[in-house]
Design an enzyme around this catalytic site. Structure first.
Site, short mmCIF file in Angstrom:
data_model
loop_
_atom_site.label_atom_id
_atom_site.label_comp_id
_atom_site.label_asym_id
_atom_site.label_seq_id
_atom_site.Cartn_x
_atom_site.Cartn_y
_atom_site.Cartn_z
N ARG A 103 0.70 -1.26 0.08
CA ARG A 103 0.01 0.25 -0.06
C ARG A 103 0.99 1.24 -0.15
O ARG A 103 2.03 1.27 0.46
CB ARG A 103 -0.76 -0.12 1.20
N LYS A 142 -1.65 -2.94 8.10
CA LYS A 142 -2.74 -2.65 9.09
C LYS A 142 -2.65 -3.38 10.28
O LYS A 142 -2.10 -4.38 10.27
CB LYS A 142 -4.06 -2.86 8.25
N HIS A 147 -2.75 2.68 -5.61
CA HIS A 147 -3.61 1.48 -5.33
C HIS A 147 -3.75 0.34 -6.56
O HIS A 147 -4.01 -0.73 -6.50
CB HIS A 147 -4.89 1.72 -4.39
N ARG A 201 -0.85 -1.68 -7.00
CA ARG A 201 -1.17 -2.72 -6.22
C ARG A 201 -2.15 -3.95 -6.76
O ARG A 201 -1.87 -5.03 -6.74
CB ARG A 201 -1.66 -2.26 -4.75
N HIS A 233 -3.09 -9.11 3.25
CA HIS A 233 -4.52 -9.42 3.73
C HIS A 233 -4.74 -10.41 4.78
O HIS A 233 -4.21 -11.54 4.74
CB HIS A 233 -5.37 -10.27 2.53
N TYR A 291 -8.78 -10.68 -6.73
CA TYR A 291 -8.03 -10.46 -8.06
C TYR A 291 -8.19 -11.90 -8.81
O TYR A 291 -7.77 -11.71 -10.23
CB TYR A 291 -6.49 -10.43 -7.51
#
Length: 303
Positions: A154, A178, A249, A252, A275, A284
């Protein structure tokens, strides 16, 4: 409108940050959603919390929907309220969680736009050509784009990198994602070469006393911010014919799609992207299948 009890919101905020390990963006969004509801409902204290009903929550979501909020906003608001009242029940502020049967609207799962592999290569060639003028910012932009596409990280993770987070010998970056979760992401020779050139010829010309350990710097020597990286991606991508206008993004998304098209395992891509759920990564696979169907329709005589 009555202001919500600050102690409740402060305690909830501490819970999200310290116990749940949520990102700062999530903490702010959840706290803002809950604060808006409590203010509209006139909740001032724990007694007010105990009076909240499922109908109140549904009514609030209805008013948010009527204000024109997107489905994604409604889904997040619902999640904020469910998280808050689940915490209230566990901490004894309410006897029973009124949000148990609060349904969230499903988000529309749209396929993210991606670059073709040829367009991605052309973008990086444009960045390399721009860096030939020896402007340190252009050297930085090339390093930023190479890292974004090589790793799929990110933009916030990119701008948070320190010099010591990048091992150029092993071609591995230590990334904090995150929830402050750390992962190691490999990158290839082109990204290594671009970062090496930036560190040798670009960064020393921008570094100032307050630069600290930041890997990527702005023209004034401070840590680069995501907006500067977004501007660079849009500016350079404008020179790639027929390419969609994407931001970081989009790179990404493109990196993940190209990995899967190249035969990478879905769980490996999940690990690289950071993730928490495999379901997030699976979008994806839809992108790749969609491209496959388009190619089939264009090429097969009986399509």
């Amino acid at each position: 409108m009555t202001a919500p009890e600050p102690e409740v919101l402060s305690a909830f905020e501490r819970h999200l940050r310290a116990e749940r390990g949520r990102s700062e963006n999530t903490v702010r969004a959840y706290t803002r959603d809950v604060s808006a509801f409590l203010g509209a409902a006139g909740v001032e204290d724990d007694a007010g919390l105990r009076s909240v009903t499922l109908a109140d929550l549904r009514g609030w979501l209805g008013s948010v929907a009527r204000s024109g909020a997107a489905r994604s906003t409604l889904a997040r608001t619902s999640a904020s309220l469910r998280t808050f009242f689940r915490w209230c029940e566990r901490t004894g502020r309410v006897e029973q969680d009124p949000s148990l049967r609060l349904a969230a609207p499903r988000r529309h799962r749209t396929l993210p736009p991606v670059l073709t592999q040829r367009s991605a290569g052309a973008l990086l060639e444009v960045a390399a050509t721009a860096a030939d003028d020896d402007d340190p910012v252009h050297l930085r932009d090339r390093a930023a784009l190479e890292l974004l596409y090589a790793t799929g990280i990110r933009v916030s993770e990119l701008t948070g990198l320190d010099v010591d987070d990048v091992d150029l010998d092993a071609c591995v970056a230590r990334v904090v994602g995150k929830g402050d979760k750390e992962r190691r992401v490999p990158f290839g020779t082109p990204a290594r070469d671009a970062v090496t050139e930036w560190l040798e010829r670009g960064r020393p010309r921008l570094v100032v006393g307050g630069s600290g350990p930041a890997l990527l710097l702005g023209r004034r020597g401070r840590r680069v911010d995501p907006r500067q990286v977004r501007d660079a991606v849009h500016r350079l991508l404008a020179h790639v014919p027929d390419a969609p206008d994407l931001g970081p993004h989009g790179l990404r998304h493109s990196a993940a799609t190209h990995l899967l098209e190249g035969g990478a395992d879905l769980r490996m891509v999940q690990e690289l992207l950071g993730h928490a759920s495999l379901a997030t990564t699976q979008i994806y696979t839809h992108v790749s299948v969609d491209r496959l169907k388009r190619s089939f329709a264009q090429a097969h005589p009986r399509a």
